[in-house]
Design an enzyme around this catalytic site. Sequence first.
Site, mmCIF file in Angstrom:
data_model
loop_
_atom_site.group_PDB
_atom_site.id
_atom_site.type_symbol
_atom_site.label_atom_id
_atom_site.label_comp_id
_atom_site.label_asym_id
_atom_site.label_seq_id
_atom_site.Cartn_x
_atom_site.Cartn_y
_atom_site.Cartn_z
ATOM 1 N N GLU A 130 0.824 3.772 1.775
ATOM 2 C CA GLU A 130 -0.271 3.660 2.745
ATOM 3 C C GLU A 130 -1.486 2.938 2.156
ATOM 4 O O GLU A 130 -2.183 2.210 2.865
ATOM 5 C CB GLU A 130 -0.680 5.045 3.257
ATOM 6 N N LYS A 190 11.798 -1.746 -8.643
ATOM 7 C CA LYS A 190 12.168 -2.903 -9.467
ATOM 8 C C LYS A 190 11.781 -2.816 -10.941
ATOM 9 O O LYS A 190 12.081 -3.723 -11.710
ATOM 10 C CB LYS A 190 11.584 -4.189 -8.855
ATOM 11 N N VAL A 222 9.000 -13.877 -10.613
ATOM 12 C CA VAL A 222 8.029 -14.563 -9.765
ATOM 13 C C VAL A 222 6.691 -14.587 -10.500
ATOM 14 O O VAL A 222 6.167 -13.553 -10.899
ATOM 15 C CB VAL A 222 7.879 -13.860 -8.401
ATOM 16 N N LYS A 248 -1.504 0.498 -0.098
ATOM 17 C CA LYS A 248 -1.253 -0.954 -0.076
ATOM 18 C C LYS A 248 -1.375 -1.487 1.357
ATOM 19 O O LYS A 248 -1.856 -2.594 1.578
ATOM 20 C CB LYS A 248 0.135 -1.262 -0.627
ATOM 21 N N ARG A 297 6.212 1.842 2.379
ATOM 22 C CA ARG A 297 5.939 3.278 2.296
ATOM 23 C C ARG A 297 4.605 3.613 1.652
ATOM 24 O O ARG A 297 4.225 4.770 1.584
ATOM 25 C CB ARG A 297 7.066 3.970 1.521
ATOM 26 N N LYS A 335 18.585 -10.216 -12.483
ATOM 27 C CA LYS A 335 19.147 -9.063 -13.205
ATOM 28 C C LYS A 335 20.420 -8.516 -12.553
ATOM 29 O O LYS A 335 21.123 -7.685 -13.130
ATOM 30 C CB LYS A 335 18.089 -7.971 -13.351
ATOM 31 N N SER A 344 3.968 -8.461 -3.538
ATOM 32 C CA SER A 344 3.472 -9.835 -3.776
ATOM 33 C C SER A 344 4.178 -10.837 -2.865
ATOM 34 O O SER A 344 3.548 -11.673 -2.220
ATOM 35 C CB SER A 344 3.721 -10.252 -5.228
ATOM 36 N N THR A 400 4.221 -5.150 1.739
ATOM 37 C CA THR A 400 2.915 -5.136 1.080
ATOM 38 C C THR A 400 3.009 -5.621 -0.372
ATOM 39 O O THR A 400 2.004 -5.665 -1.075
ATOM 40 C CB THR A 400 2.305 -3.717 1.083
ATOM 41 N N LEU A 445 16.504 -9.868 -0.541
ATOM 42 C CA LEU A 445 16.105 -10.401 -1.846
ATOM 43 C C LEU A 445 16.905 -9.769 -2.964
ATOM 44 O O LEU A 445 17.070 -8.558 -3.002
ATOM 45 C CB LEU A 445 14.615 -10.149 -2.079
#
Length: 340
Positions: free
Chosen positions: A44, A92, A175, A46, A42, A134, A19, A17, A130
């Site tokens: 809901e 992230k 991104v 989104k 996890r 970093k 980007s 869910t 992915l």
Amino acid sequence: MGNFDLNDKSILITGGTGSLGKALTKRILSKYPNVRLVIFSRDEQKQFLMAQEFPQEKYPRIRYFIGDVRDYDRLKRAFKGVNYVIHAAAMKHVHLAEYNPMECVKTNVLGAENVINAALDSGIERVVALSTDKAAAPINLYGATKLASDKLFVAANNIKGVNPIKFSVVRYGNVMGSNGSVIPFFLNKRKEGFLPITDKTMTRFNISLDGGVDMVMHALEHAWGGEIFVPKIPSYKITDVAEAIAPSVEHKEVGIRPGEKIHEEMITTSDSFYTYDLGKYYVILPAVTNWSTPEFVQKMGAKSVPAGFTYNSGNNEQWETVETLRELIKEHVDPSFEVM
């Protein structure tokens, strides 16, 4: 994409869910209408919102699966009958990881191990995970957990035995326009009459969501197992982003946040001995492979990079300008964007 056809295959996206998950969903469904797609995440709320964007009435082969990569049993259940896994789930935000370190470890490291074990136990054919810039020479916990995750996925190819599964990694920088990134943040902040700039010398790599999707699809099709794919992408100066978005408001230097770097790195000098130039991308090969490196080099037309090579957002050869940034914001982030 040559003869690589995902129709009648089943793909699961962890963190689907987010980007990138949504951009992947859009690309995969438009190109392969007969693919079965599982969105695993996890959150809901989104999922509820994404199901309105991609409803099952219109896309009958999409499934929404609530679950956490920390939960091995739930992953194993979700992976049943799946061919390919794209692992995009992660915690992230750098400063949140610094403040809640163990939560970040549980999701990014233990979650990666769960994805690997569930994939090995479920007949998955390929996994693309992915990474992030970093993870190269990390100085913050988020980067350190993603480095550990990258190592786990690369090494998973050594423990698969006769299982034909392939694990590979895709690593790229910020991104453009993704959740929590600087451009939407600045677009929002300019309404308040100033832009907070952490450090005026700061640079970052820049990739569009479409570019990110291209890389994942490339790895899904072409990986031999164990590679870390790195795109050749431009950098931008944070001051140019501020100038592109709001030249007329005050730009205030506020100091770097915990765990931030001035420049990001995607390939370190230590990686250079295993790094090859593939034309459009770089690839870092594992030190130990279960296939022939000379054969890979020959088939892929790969050229080794010079010893001591580094790929750093501060000494990059390609740069976005204020003008190109404005065009990109209009194209990828906000079509109604106007300079303020």
